[in-house]
Design an enzyme around this catalytic site. Structure first.
Site, short mmCIF file in Angstrom:
data_model
loop_
_atom_site.label_atom_id
_atom_site.label_comp_id
_atom_site.label_asym_id
_atom_site.label_seq_id
_atom_site.Cartn_x
_atom_site.Cartn_y
_atom_site.Cartn_z
CB CYS A 2 15.22 10.19 28.36
SG CYS A 2 14.59 11.16 29.74
NE ARG A 50 13.22 11.47 34.88
CZ ARG A 50 12.76 12.01 36.00
NH1 ARG A 50 12.95 11.40 37.14
NH2 ARG A 50 12.09 13.13 35.99
CG LEU A 51 19.72 14.51 31.51
CD1 LEU A 51 20.89 14.23 32.44
CD2 LEU A 51 20.20 15.19 30.24
CB ILE A 53 15.03 18.02 32.65
CG1 ILE A 53 16.20 17.40 31.85
CG2 ILE A 53 14.92 19.51 32.38
CD1 ILE A 53 17.54 18.02 32.12
N GLY A 76 12.43 13.98 25.54
CA GLY A 76 12.18 15.35 25.14
C GLY A 76 11.60 16.20 26.25
CD GLU A 77 12.41 18.48 29.25
OE1 GLU A 77 11.30 18.64 29.82
OE2 GLU A 77 13.37 17.90 29.78
CG ASP A 100 7.50 16.73 30.31
OD1 ASP A 100 7.94 15.83 31.05
OD2 ASP A 100 8.22 17.32 29.47
CB ILE A 291 34.24 26.99 22.12
CG1 ILE A 291 33.78 25.96 23.15
CG2 ILE A 291 35.49 26.49 21.43
CD1 ILE A 291 34.82 25.57 24.17
N GLY A 364 20.91 28.86 19.72
CA GLY A 364 20.31 29.77 18.74
C GLY A 364 20.01 29.11 17.41
#
Length: 632
Positions: A2, A50-51, A53, A76-77, A100, A291, A364
């Site tokens: 978010c 808000r996105l 998830i 965040g998460e 969360d 890509i 990664g």
């Protein structure tokens, strides 16, 4: 994932205009297109984009605690929120949602600032405690998520996930900090210890700010740091088993989502390792994307395809035009501050590709910093061995003298490019490593600065904060100090900024399992021989992943995203390079000498020197100045 914003009056509790908070949030709509909310009372206003998830319908923000005594906005998460929830429920906490966000609120009410140490994940959040009239701003350990703050003339503190959120506030002064120009010209980005605009700050990684109405501004406080002083004992194979446990835990914890999830796959060691462990933990094919370029020397898609076939992923790739320079102004708008890491272009393109099918993508990032995977770290370790044997009184005159007369040969094969190595060996290790990482030298910068601008810097050099960080590192060796500075300076300032802005620009959540703090702490304790062997960095990580990945993936030379900027400035962007001397805002402001900029452009276009990276810095600076509408 978010975007958050807010205004807090830490002196007199003045009313907060909800429309101001709403405008700040609207500037962050790309970070959260699925919903928005604003909450205000006297002295405080919190806003959120808000996105969705996790708990897609049940966790709107700003969110109140069950008892109504605390309010949060969160970006965040938290990957261990379910374990924390069970612990809090056992302690009597009540919950209304399944996500969360509410767990953070309950953790704050139970443990106060101590809750931060219990949170595993990436986050920035603001909690307002109505009883204590306190505001807590906190940022995750490694700085995956950003937060900008500014003290305004009306006595309020404004904060937002991106600088553009603060730009929406009418009281923000748009005045460039000259020291930030020096920092940017040194590194190609504005590090976290400074912002491009005077008065604006970035909450450092692993820090929090706790404010209380009526008590004025307080300093930020560090709540986490990485320590390299303690070495693991045991056999390599035992440590390899332990490493694999950490890797599996980090990857699987980041696969929890209520939306489609996938991974970036470049075909390198790090992204391939993440995909291998995702495939091991998933009953369904992992969605991967990569890509490619139509220039063979830049293209790595064959390796990505090889890994995709090996693990039967649902793989998508797209070839992009390496002459993608038309996106310069779009990039400037994403980053707000000038940002000259040219790999931002392909990172943005792979994020666009991923967003077509997923909302969350694992990357990664982080392994090179944690396990000593950069070539510069390997070189630095060797140089430190030489410094330990030869005293400074000998090294200075011998290597310094050779370095001064040795020709600069960027065009030559790498073994013949000895000038920078000789000069590095002549000095201290911290200064040598800073020089290896910086994109320009003090001499190069001094050649384009005007006398007035150079004098105004007061002797400040952009390398100095990096050198100071290395010297103060909780470490026992030069390699430790180099990795510490990479994790604390380079990683949040360049790598994580790049991934956050380019992914959030397309409303994609990027997760970094190789930056799990338990994995980072484990890696910091590895003996040198398990980090570097011979010319090979990341030795234990590669050795551990031999059970999953073929040798040509694990041990081929590192490449990474490459953008042909030197070619651009001798071809389609030659006009842009020449225009810098006449129309550049930085030249007009008197920061840079017109003749010096013109000479650099002409030397590069003629092919007598390679100034591609420097010209890219100047072009991105110009674009950012136009975007920010500052009075240069």
């Amino acid at each position: 994932m978010c975007g958050i914003a807010g205004i807090f009056h830490h002196g007199t509790a003045k009313p907060v205009d909800p429309m101001r908070v709403e405008r700040m949030c609207d500037a962050l709509v790309h970070r959260g297109p699925d919903g928005s909310g604003v909450w205000t009372v006297h002295g405080i206003g919190l806003g959120h984009r808000r996105l969705s998830i996790i708990d897609l319908a049940g966790s709107p923000q700003p969110m109140h605690s069950v008892d109504g005594r605390a309010v949060i906005v969160f970006n965040g998460e938290i990957y261990n929120y379910q374990e924390l929830r069970r612990e809090l429920v056992a302690d009597g906490a009540k919950f209304r949602t399944q996500g969360d966000t509410e767990v953070i609120l309950a953790a704050w009410q139970r443990w106060g600032v101590g809750c931060l140490e219990r949170l595993h994940g990436m986050f920035v959040f603001a909690i307002y405690d109505l009883d204590k009239k306190q505001l807590l701003l906190a940022r995750d350990r490694l700085g995956v998520k950003p937060l900008f703050t500014v003290q305004l003339s009306d006595g309020s503190l404004a904060f937002a996930s991106e600088l553009k959120g603060l730009l929406a506030h009418p009281l923000l002064r748009r005045e460039v900090d000259p020291l930030a120009i020096e920092d940017y010209m040194t590194w190609g980005y504005v590090p976290d210890h400074r912002s491009f605009l005077k008065g604006v700050s970035k909450l450092p990684a692993g820090h929090f700010l706790l404010l209380e109405q009526g008590k004025g501004m307080q300093p930020t406080r560090q709540w986490w740091d990485i320590d390299f002083r303690h070495r693991h004992k045991g056999k390599a194979e035992d440590l390899s088993v332990e490493l694999l446990h950490h890797l599996r835990s980090a990857v699987t914890s980041r696969m929890v989502a209520d939306v489609p999830l996938g991974a970036f796959l470049s075909g390198g060691v790090d992204s391939s390792s993440v995909v291998a462990l995702m495939a091991e933990a998933s009953a369904e094919p992992v969605r991967t994307c990569s890509i490619g370029f139509d220039v063979a020397a830049l293209d790595e898609t064959a390796y990505a395809d090889q890994v995709a076939r090996l693990f039967h992923t649902d793989h998508r790739s797209r070839q992009v035009d390496p002459d993608d320079f038309g996106a310069i102004d779009t990039l400037a708008g994403m980053f707000d501050e000038p940002f000259a890491d040219a790999s931002a272009l392909p990172t943005w393109r792979v994020s666009q590709l991923a967003r077509e099918t997923v909302t969350v993508a694992l990357s990664g990032d982080g392994a090179d910093e944690a396990f000593a995977g950069y070539r510069r770290q390997v070189f630095h370790a060797r140089e430190e061995q030489a410094r330990a044997v030869l005293p400074q009184a000998l090294r200075g005159p011998v290597f310094g003298g050779l370095g001064k007369v040795w020709p600069k040969a960027d065009w030559a094969p790498r073994p013949l490019r000895a000038k920078s190595t000789l000069l590095s060996l002549a000095g201290e290790g911290e200064a040598g490593y800073a020089a290896a990482l910086a994109v320009t030298t003090p001499m190069q910068r001094g050649a384009i600065y005007s006398q007035r601008f150079a004098k105004g810097l007061g002797g400040y050099r952009g390398e100095q904060p990096f050198i100071d960080l290395m010297r103060k590192a909780p470490a026992t060796s030069g390699l430790d100090r180099a990795q510490y500075a990479d994790l604390k300076f380079w990683l949040p300032g360049d790598i994580l900024t790049k991934v956050d802005r380019t992914s959030m620009a397309v409303s994609l959540e990027a997760r970094e399992p190789l930056l799990d703090h338990r994995l980072i702490e484990f890696a910091a304790g590895l003996p040198h021989r398990l980090r570097i062997r011979g010319s090979q960095g990341k030795w234990l990580l590669k050795h551990t992943m031999e059970r999953y990945l073929p040798e040509d993936i694990l041990y081929r030379p590192k490449q990474g995203f490459v953008t042909p900027i030197s070619h651009w400035f001798r071809g389609p962007l030659a006009g842009e390079a020449r225009a810098l001397a006449d129309s550049s805002l930085a030249v007009r402001a008197g920061w840079f000498e017109r003749g010096s900029v013109a000479r650099i452009a002409e030397q590069h276009i003629a092919g007598t020197s390679d100034h591609g990276r420097l010209l890219w810095q100047l072009v991105m600076l110009e674009s950012s100045l136009r975007h920010l509408k500052v009075s240069a």
